[in-house]
Design an enzyme around this catalytic site. Structure first.
Site, mmCIF file in Angstrom:
data_model
loop_
_atom_site.group_PDB
_atom_site.id
_atom_site.type_symbol
_atom_site.label_atom_id
_atom_site.label_comp_id
_atom_site.label_asym_id
_atom_site.label_seq_id
_atom_site.Cartn_x
_atom_site.Cartn_y
_atom_site.Cartn_z
ATOM 1 N N GLU A 175 19.934 55.461 65.288
ATOM 2 C CA GLU A 175 19.622 55.212 63.963
ATOM 3 C C GLU A 175 18.252 55.116 63.699
ATOM 4 O O GLU A 175 17.691 55.572 62.445
ATOM 5 C CB GLU A 175 20.195 53.753 63.464
ATOM 6 N N HIS B 293 31.748 46.157 60.196
ATOM 7 C CA HIS B 293 31.934 47.388 59.384
ATOM 8 C C HIS B 293 32.316 47.280 57.889
ATOM 9 O O HIS B 293 32.971 48.100 57.291
ATOM 10 C CB HIS B 293 33.068 48.352 60.035
#
Lengths: 339, 329
Positions: B60, B129
């Site tokens: 990321e 999530h």
């Protein structure tokens, strides 16, 4: 005491006589410009004229100059918080750099960035950075851009041995390798991340070894020898443009001053620093040039005077420059006014 | 007008903009063949090929950092992080780098990049999530933060993002992806910073965004049966935030409920409530109430999850409370 892998007084690897004399004299002058700038920046900081933290790059001159001479002017460069030498070597006007240190309107970043946040769209300097390791990913993106747009252009990231322990380093090297990016990663290993020695912080003997984990050549150069840096960077640029492949260069250098101005330097002895200063990149090259008969005392003094005048003019310009207009404090947060 | 899902309206915007502007590329994990973890950009890889739809390793920091370097040097990246939770691997790049690059360098560089990620709770998405981080991003000067709730807005606001010069955090709620709505034919954009009245009303204002917008509309329908007329305002963008439209509505209705899925504590509701308190306090006939998640990690068990995250019933309850002029606990 550090247990570095580099002897303080390596013999000169390269004979200056195999280069063009004007070219080598120019390398010397460039390094001298940086040194003089840094000494005056320190003086101005101690005099209270500089705003914000300042990290001097005295000892790092050969790395910035060696790499920049191998790059083309259109190439992109990013740097870490210790970055004045990079900004100067990339070609920004010293007047605007000194003004930035003083937080003036005429500064390279209009007084918004200071020492750690200078960029110059004109020279392709995509910024030095206040965050360790951050310069690495930005150059990776610029290299991506150059390849995407089919430009004959590379991107070089300068970072320290501290930066080489950040995730951004590893993510970038891997990304550049799998995407075949024309990137050059230049680690200025000055042996200390603030005051933590590289021998303690780093799980390999040489940061360059990490290149092999990513199928990237890892090249160790003497960071106190501008010709050694130059030759490695030239090869790296060639690899970048011809093969679109990245290179990791580890320049073994040394920080002759503290981490920032005011550092008490309890982590090393004065004797160690003095011993290492015998390998000062500027005086090493000066002696080589004298031995080759390309530089005499008079020419040296003339060069020094030129440089001193240039930096004195920069200090003068910065001191006389206006402060930023307070009414512009909210400008440039967004492209248009949001708040 | 055509009906499209939120997800296909988003993908249509990506496709149309990529056709229009060759400097736009997509960088994401599992993006080229699968179209991302939600199939959010299905077929884009086939159409535009590996040069413009770039598969990334799970990195990321490098994804967002690369996007920044590319944006500074002439490209327009769409960086797809799949889950909003995954921003955490790139928070230095988001907060210290992209948000500050224009300002710290005195406007020398533009930063036209979009980061898309799926936010919020779906059934059993669990602790890592499910998060809604818009209040974090809103707190950082330099970021545009958008959280549309309709297919029409998803398309129009993505186009605005891809034609602008600022970094845009595009929050795409998981449960909105399959929701259908009318989408205009042809090219159009939706400006940032303009809230939309989804449903006019006279008794109470419900200010909301993202998934709580359709839930608030359902709440308003239920309340109507009891003779309570709720005006539902979709803020659409978090930064810039259009509190003015909310204030105008409050002047009329005299009551305000703010509903979002993110945590109530330290959430955007607090900011909106404070701004309304500062501007139109005198018009209020009741305390401002906020609806948001309780302050706990989102559990994977749906039974537990429902206890923590808000739904239609929570909005209904809050509205009834402000109609009586009293605060619920």
């Amino acid at each position: 005491m550090s247990t570095n892998t580099q002897s303080a007084q390596l013999p000169n690897k390269h004979d200056v006589r195999s280069f063009d004399s004007e070219f080598v004299l120019d390398l010397l002058k460039e390094m001298l410009r940086i040194r003089e700038f840094e000494l005056r920046a320190e003086e101005q900081t101690l005099a209270g004229n500089v705003v914000g933290g300042v990290h001097l790059a005295i000892g790092h001159e050969a790395v910035a100059v060696g790499v920049m001479k191998a790059l083309k002017s259109e190439d992109y460069v990013t740097g870490p918080h210790r970055g004045h030498h990079i900004v100067i070597a990339k070609g920004s006007d010293m007047k605007n750099i000194m003004a930035e240190l003083m937080g003036k309107a005429t500064g390279l970043s209009g007084g918004r960035g200071g020492s750690m946040h200078m960029a110059d769209v004109e020279t392709g300097l995509l910024g030095v950075n206040g965050i360790v390791g951050a310069s690495i990913v930005v150059a990776t993106g610029a290299a991506f851009s150059a390849k995407y747009l089919g430009q004959d252009r590379v991107a070089a990231a300068f970072f320290g041995d501290g930066g080489a322990n950040k995730g951004q380093f590893h993510e970038s090297l891997n990304m550049a390798s799998i995407l075949d990016l024309p990137a050059i990663y230049v680690c200025e290993n000055n042996e200390f991340a603030v005051e933590t020695a590289v021998s303690y912080s780093t799980g390999v003997d040489h940061i360059a070894e990490r290149g092999s984990s990513y199928r990237i050549p890892g090249i160790i150069v003497d960071g106190l020898d501008v010709l050694d840096v130059y030759l490695a960077a030239k090869e790296a640029r060639l690899r970048a443009v011809q093969e679109s492949r990245p290179t990791l260069i580890e320049a073994k250098t040394y920080r002759f001053k503290g981490h920032s101005i005011g550092d008490k330097e309890n982590y090393r002895t004065k004797e160690e620093v003095q011993e290492r200063m015998k390998s000062d990149p500027i005086f090493k090259l000066k002696h080589q040039l004298e031995d080759a008969g390309w530089l005499n005392e008079e020419q040296w003094n003339e060069m020094k005077l030129d440089v001193e005048n240039e930096v004195a003019a920069a200090v003068d310009f910065a001191l006389r420059s206006p402060l930023p207009d307070a009414a512009t404090a909210l400008r440039h947060v967004y492209s248009k006014e949001v708040f | 007008m055509r009906e499209l899902t939120f997800a296909s309206a988003f993908a249509e915007a990506v496709r149309e903009e990529m056709e229009r502007d060759p400097s736009i590329f997509v960088l994401g994990t599992d993006i080229r063949i699968r179209g991302g973890h939600f199939g959010q950009l299905k077929d884009i890889g086939q159409t535009f090929g590996p040069k413009r739809v770039v598969d990334s390793p799970i990195s990321e920091a490098a994804m967002v950092g690369l996007s920044l370097g590319a944006a500074m040097t002439g490209l327009r990246p769409i960086c797809d992080l799949n889950f909003e939770d995954f921003y955490l691997g790139a928070m230095d790049e988001v907060v210290n780098q992209i948000a500050k690059v224009r300002y710290k360098f005195n406007g020398q560089f533009k930063c036209p990049l979009v980061i898309r990620a799926s936010s919020g709770v779906a059934r059993a998405t669990g602790p890592q999530h499910s998060q809604m981080l818009e209040a974090w991003f809103a707190h950082v000067p330099g970021l545009i933060v958008v959280a549309p709730s309709t297919a029409e807005d998803a398309k129009g606001m993505l186009k605005t993002a891809l034609r602008g010069d600022d970094p845009v955090i595009f929050s795409f709620h998981k449960m909105l992806g399959n929701m259908k709505g009318p989408v205009p034919d042809g090219d159009y954009t939706i400006p940032f910073g303009q809230a939309k009245v989804l449903r006019p009303g006279t008794d109470v204002t419900i200010a909301t965004y993202s998934i709580m917008a359709p839930k608030s509309l359902q709440a308003a329908e239920e309340l109507e049966k009891d003779g309570i007329s709720a005006e539902v305002i979709d803020l659409r963008t978090i930064v810039p935030l259009d509190v003015k439209t909310v204030a105008e509505s409050v002047k009329k209705t005299k009551r305000l409920v703010i509903a979002h899925e993110a945590y109530k504590f330290g959430g955007m509701g607090a900011e909106i409530a404070a701004q309304i308190g500062e501007s139109v306090f005198d018009y209020l006939d009741a305390p401002i109430l906020r609806v948001g998640s309780k302050h706990a990690v989102i559990p994977v068990s749906p039974v537990l999850q429902e206890q923590i995250t808000p739904g239609k019933a929570d909005v209904v309850e809050a509205v009834r409370a402000v109609m009586e002029g009293v605060a619920v606990r």
